[in-house]
Design an enzyme around this catalytic site. Structure first.
Site, PDB file in Angstrom:
ATOM      1  N   SER A   1       0.854  -1.195   0.000  1.00  0.00           N
ATOM      2  CA  SER A   1       0.000   0.000   0.000  1.00  0.00           C
ATOM      3  C   SER A   1       0.878   1.230   0.000  1.00  0.00           C
ATOM      4  O   SER A   1       1.984   1.215   0.568  1.00  0.00           O
ATOM      5  CB  SER A   1      -0.887   0.032   1.243  1.00  0.00           C
ATOM      6  OG  SER A   1      -1.512   1.299   1.362  1.00  0.00           O
TER       7      SER A   1
ATOM      8  N   TYR B   1      -1.763  -0.754  10.165  1.00  0.00           N
ATOM      9  CA  TYR B   1      -1.912  -1.142   8.751  1.00  0.00           C
ATOM     10  C   TYR B   1      -0.655  -0.728   7.968  1.00  0.00           C
ATOM     11  O   TYR B   1      -0.093  -1.534   7.210  1.00  0.00           O
ATOM     12  CB  TYR B   1      -3.157  -0.468   8.174  1.00  0.00           C
ATOM     13  CG  TYR B   1      -3.408  -0.745   6.706  1.00  0.00           C
ATOM     14  CD1 TYR B   1      -3.870  -1.989   6.281  1.00  0.00           C
ATOM     15  CD2 TYR B   1      -3.190   0.233   5.747  1.00  0.00           C
ATOM     16  CE1 TYR B   1      -4.111  -2.245   4.939  1.00  0.00           C
ATOM     17  CE2 TYR B   1      -3.429  -0.010   4.397  1.00  0.00           C
ATOM     18  CZ  TYR B   1      -3.887  -1.251   4.005  1.00  0.00           C
ATOM     19  OH  TYR B   1      -4.114  -1.505   2.675  1.00  0.00           O
TER      20      TYR B   1
END
Ligand code: NDP
Length: 247
Positions: free
Chosen positions: A142, A156
């Site tokens: 990401s 995350y």
């Protein structure tokens, strides 16, 4: 249709919905036989197999939780048994939990590490013995590995930075065997995980030079390039496919 992956066999983790489903469709369109895992979205998984089959391709859905190393090993074994080989591994399965530091449940911390990090490692460990020269390992990280504009997303981001580091290390280790290892770092992409009408959407769009979210197919395009023969000199890369989110 280029069919640049004709004769190849792929495994995509988390392929029933979202970015993973777009990757399954795209690799199949390029001629690959594609297995994919999922945990609960059986109807969507079955519908995707039917869609690929109707288009003349070969797809296989395997229920396997990336947090369970034995399930991951079994998914690799079934891919090899039923599709005849494994040439391309795409680590896409991922989960996200957003919460402030003081309230962050350790259960969610452990689950994110188990799926987003350990699940990537165990899939690579299980797949590597089957990958020959020209083999490809592609992990969906990401852009949050490098840019974290939303509070509560630190864990995350940790998991996505971890897999970028893992890919670099394994690129070094597997390069001599003719296997490339890369990470794609998507920016905001319209899926169930991150709907483009969700609570963060307007602030996200304001940070995107292109002004809009990616569609899952935009990320699948990058996967198709890295999976193909033209990308043979690309390894250890963290490729931002992010609409300029990181600039
Ligand atoms: P979605 O939540 O929309 O889809 C996730 C997919 O992964 C589903 O097919 C789901 O299947 C499967 N899955 C979830 N948990 C597991 C598990 N433990 N084991 C196996 N499969 C699992 O997510 P996205 O498509 O948005 O995200 C895909 C990847 O892209 C993730 O790694 C995510 O972190 C990353 N990403 C997403 C961005 C975005 O904006 N959407 C941006 C940057 C990166 P099932 O429903 O059956 O559980």
């Amino acid at each position: 249709m280029t069919q640049q992956l004709a004769g190849k066999s792929a495994l995509v983790t988390g392929g029933s919905r979202g970015i993973g489903a777009a990757i399954v469709r795209r690799l199949a369109r390029e001629g690959a036989r594609v297995a994919f895992t999922y945990t609960s979205a059986k109807d969507q998984a079955d519908a995707l197999v039917a869609e690929v089959t109707a288009a003349g391709g070969r797809a296989l859905a395997v229920q396997a939780d990336s947090a369970d190393p034995q399930a991951v090993q079994d998914a690799v074994d079934r891919t090899v048994e039923e599709l005849g080989a494994l040439d391309i591994l795409v680590n896409n399965a991922g989960v996200a939990h957003v919460a402030p530091l003081e309230e962050f449940p350790l259960k969610e911390f452990d689950r994110m590490i188990a799926v987003n990090v350990r699940g990537v490692f165990t899939a690579i460990q299980a797949a590597a013995p089957h990958l020959g020269r020209g083999g490809r390992i592609i992990t969906i990280g990401s852009i949050n590995a490098d840019r974290v504009p939303v509070p509560g997303t630190g864990v995350y981001s940790l998991t996505k930075a971890a897999v970028a580091g893992l890919s670099r290390g394994l690129a070094r280790e597997l390069g001599p065997r003719g296997i490339t290892v890369n990470t794609i770092q998507p920016g905001p992409t319209e899926t169930d995980m991150n709907p483009d009408s969700g609570p963060f959407a307007e602030s996200m769009k304001a940070m995107l030079p292109v002004g809009h979210y990616a569609q899952p197919a935009d990320i699948a395009s990058a996967v198709a390039y890295l999976a193909g023969p033209e990308a043979r000199f690309v390894t250890g890369a963290s490729w931002d496919v992010d609409g300029g989110f990181a600039v």
